[in-house]
Design a protein around this motif. Structure first.
Motif, PDB file in Angstrom:
ATOM      1  N   VAL A  68      49.470 -52.462 -17.448  1.00  0.00           N
ATOM      2  CA  VAL A  68      48.866 -51.519 -16.710  1.00  0.00           C
ATOM      3  C   VAL A  68      47.545 -52.573 -15.775  1.00  0.00           C
ATOM      4  CG1 VAL A  68      46.099 -50.216 -17.179  1.00  0.00           C
ATOM      5  CG2 VAL A  68      47.954 -49.858 -18.476  1.00  0.00           C
ATOM      6  N   PRO A  69      47.287 -53.926 -16.023  1.00  0.00           N
ATOM      7  CA  PRO A  69      46.636 -54.571 -15.669  1.00  0.00           C
ATOM      8  C   PRO A  69      47.402 -54.309 -14.112  1.00  0.00           C
ATOM      9  CG  PRO A  69      46.305 -55.528 -17.641  1.00  0.00           C
ATOM     10  CD  PRO A  69      47.645 -54.180 -17.236  1.00  0.00           C
ATOM     11  N   ARG A  70      48.740 -54.729 -13.477  1.00  0.00           N
ATOM     12  CA  ARG A  70      49.569 -55.245 -12.586  1.00  0.00           C
ATOM     13  C   ARG A  70      49.493 -53.382 -11.868  1.00  0.00           C
ATOM     14  NH1 ARG A  70      54.929 -58.743 -12.746  1.00  0.00           N
ATOM     15  NH2 ARG A  70      55.047 -58.267 -10.087  1.00  0.00           N
ATOM     16  N   PHE A  71      50.083 -52.996 -12.581  1.00  0.00           N
ATOM     17  CA  PHE A  71      50.274 -51.364 -11.586  1.00  0.00           C
ATOM     18  C   PHE A  71      49.190 -50.250 -11.353  1.00  0.00           C
ATOM     19  CE2 PHE A  71      54.022 -54.025 -12.779  1.00  0.00           C
ATOM     20  CZ  PHE A  71      55.335 -53.564 -11.305  1.00  0.00           C
ATOM     21  N   GLY A  72      48.191 -50.560 -11.862  1.00  0.00           N
ATOM     22  CA  GLY A  72      47.595 -49.290 -12.297  1.00  0.00           C
ATOM     23  C   GLY A  72      48.017 -47.861 -13.266  1.00  0.00           C
ATOM     24  N   ASN A  73      47.201 -46.841 -13.611  1.00  0.00           N
ATOM     25  CA  ASN A  73      47.379 -46.389 -14.126  1.00  0.00           C
ATOM     26  C   ASN A  73      48.353 -45.329 -13.655  1.00  0.00           C
ATOM     27  OD1 ASN A  73      46.265 -47.001 -16.551  1.00  0.00           O
ATOM     28  ND2 ASN A  73      43.910 -45.698 -16.305  1.00  0.00           N
ATOM     29  N   LYS A  74      46.946 -44.676 -12.610  1.00  0.00           N
ATOM     30  CA  LYS A  74      48.268 -44.074 -11.106  1.00  0.00           C
ATOM     31  C   LYS A  74      49.513 -43.925 -11.186  1.00  0.00           C
ATOM     32  CE  LYS A  74      47.743 -41.431  -7.046  1.00  0.00           C
ATOM     33  NZ  LYS A  74      46.840 -41.951  -5.733  1.00  0.00           N
ATOM     34  N   ASN A  75      50.207 -45.523 -10.634  1.00  0.00           N
ATOM     35  CA  ASN A  75      51.169 -45.725 -10.420  1.00  0.00           C
ATOM     36  C   ASN A  75      52.403 -45.975 -11.495  1.00  0.00           C
ATOM     37  OD1 ASN A  75      51.046 -46.453  -8.195  1.00  0.00           O
ATOM     38  ND2 ASN A  75      50.728 -48.653  -8.700  1.00  0.00           N
TER      39      ASN A  75
END
Length: 399
Positions: A275-282
């Motif tokens: 999550v910290p690297r790619f984000g929830n949306k992605n």
């Protein structure tokens, strides 16, 4: 020193009892759910519409009863006693299904017991949260381990469910589930703490924010219901569909569910770390793409090996959505984790109701392929809604 050691040992025993009870109740649920549609169709001999209606009524009853029990437990109830009561209702539910083949009894008495049983797992999570708070344990870590017990139960439960139903019949399968509830009841009675809490005090200054005035929350809510409905339609219909195209593989549905659940566990853990690297949306969008691939495959293949291989995409889809969906709602509603959690759970409950109604109506008038074509359309729509979600507000990462 000896007193401290004794206290630590007691704490570990109680924490372990939470994990074991969650796993065993998860097994009991995973024994019943995968074969329910086949049980209703083959043993009770009802039509597809009645199968779907049963799922919808069961979901509605579960929502209402769980909410009422949650209100009671938050105000004055001792959760340990409520969990014991739910386990007793689980035993009653399993015995009802084991001994009766009358649809009217199952849709009334059976669902009544089932609705009361459904509150067991939320109450275990709530009780575990209270105990870890009191003992100063890492709430986030223990909650994650506790949730993993459910996924593990669904690795073992579905194949075992079909093995019991196919080889020994539904009566033995339901009595086995009743035995699981009885073991869980003993664990809760012997080891769970009886935590007394003061009545909940309502905060007068709490502002009543209109949740759906938040465009992103509304988009995610619609997308989650769409994804959940597609998944539930698959879970309800798949045992019947497999039985129609591959009648020589009666245990295959259980193996498919078990394989998917096994993939979900690492998918959940890895997605949380990413999550910290790619984000929830992605991550959610990636999961939905996996879902689209899965349903395209289901529509165009009737090969056993291909169906097994497709579970990779199904496991990634469900695992990531289950792991990130709640986090995403919480990020979109910073400072309101309780509301976000309730909203996420309501998405799942609404999905069960919609899936039950759709599956029954569609199967009664069309063949099984239409179920998966509609599911594919719903997943595709959810992908569009996920793409339209804007950036989440920045929040501090909680340790």
């Amino acid at each position: 020193m000896e007193e401290n050691i004794a206290i630590k040992q007691k704490t570990y025993i109680i924490l372990g009892s939470f994990l074991v009870a969650a796993f065993i109740i998860g097994i009991a649920g995973a024994l019943q759910a995968p074969t329910l549609s086949r049980y209703l169709a083959e043993d009770v001999k009802v039509n597809p519409y009645q199968v779907g209606l049963f799922y919808s009524i069961n979901a509605i009853a579960g929502i209402v009863v769980s909410f009422l029990l949650a209100q009671y437990s938050d105000n004055k109830g001792i959760r340990r006693n409520i969990i014991l009561f739910c386990c007793l209702m689980g035993i009653g539910n399993c015995i009802t299904f084991a001994l009766s083949r009358q649809y009217l009894i199952l849709v009334t008495v059976g669902i009544f017991f089932s609705a009361l049983t459904s509150a067991a797992m939320p109450q275990i999570f709530a009780s575990a949260r209270e105990y870890t708070d009191q003992t100063g344990r890492n709430v986030v870590v223990f909650n994650g381990i506790l949730r993993a017990q459910l996924s593990l139960a669904w690795v073992i439960g579905p194949p075992l469910s079909f093995a019991l139903a196919v080889n020994y019949g539904f009566t033995v399968m339901y009595l086995s589930a009743a035995a699981m509830f009885f073991v869980a009841l003993l664990i809760v009675f012997l080891f769970f703490p009886a935590i007394r809490r003061p009545a909940t005090v309502k905060k007068q200054h709490e502002q009543k924010e209109k949740i759906f005035s938040n465009r992103n929350v509304l988009l995610l809510f619609i997308a989650s219901i769409s994804m959940g409905t597609a998944n539930m339609m698959y879970l309800i219909d798949m045992p019947l569909y497999i039985n129609s195209i591959l009648p020589g593989s009666p245990s295959l549905p259980g193996h498919l569910m078990g394989i998917a659940a096994a993939i979900e566990i690492p998918a959940m853990l890895i997605a949380s770390m990413l999550v910290p690297r790619f984000g929830n949306k992605n991550l959610i969008c990636f999961a939905v793409i996996c879902g689209i691939i899965f349903y395209i495959g289901i529509i165009y293949t009737q090969n056993e090996r291909m169906l097994i291989a497709l579970q990779l995409f199904n496991g990634l889809f469900i695992g990531i959505v289950a792991s990130i969906g709640l986090i995403y709602f919480q990020d979109l509603l910073p400072g309101r984790p309780g509301v976000a959690s309730t909203l996420f759970n309501n998405c799942m409950s609404c999905s069960v109701i919609l899936a039950g109604m759709l599956q029954g109506a569609i199967t009664a008038n069309f063949d099984h392929h239409v179920i998966y074509e509609i599911a594919l359309a719903m997943i595709s729509v959810s992908f569009v809604f996920c793409l339209l979600i804007g950036k989440s507000p920045r929040i501090k990462v909680r340790s």
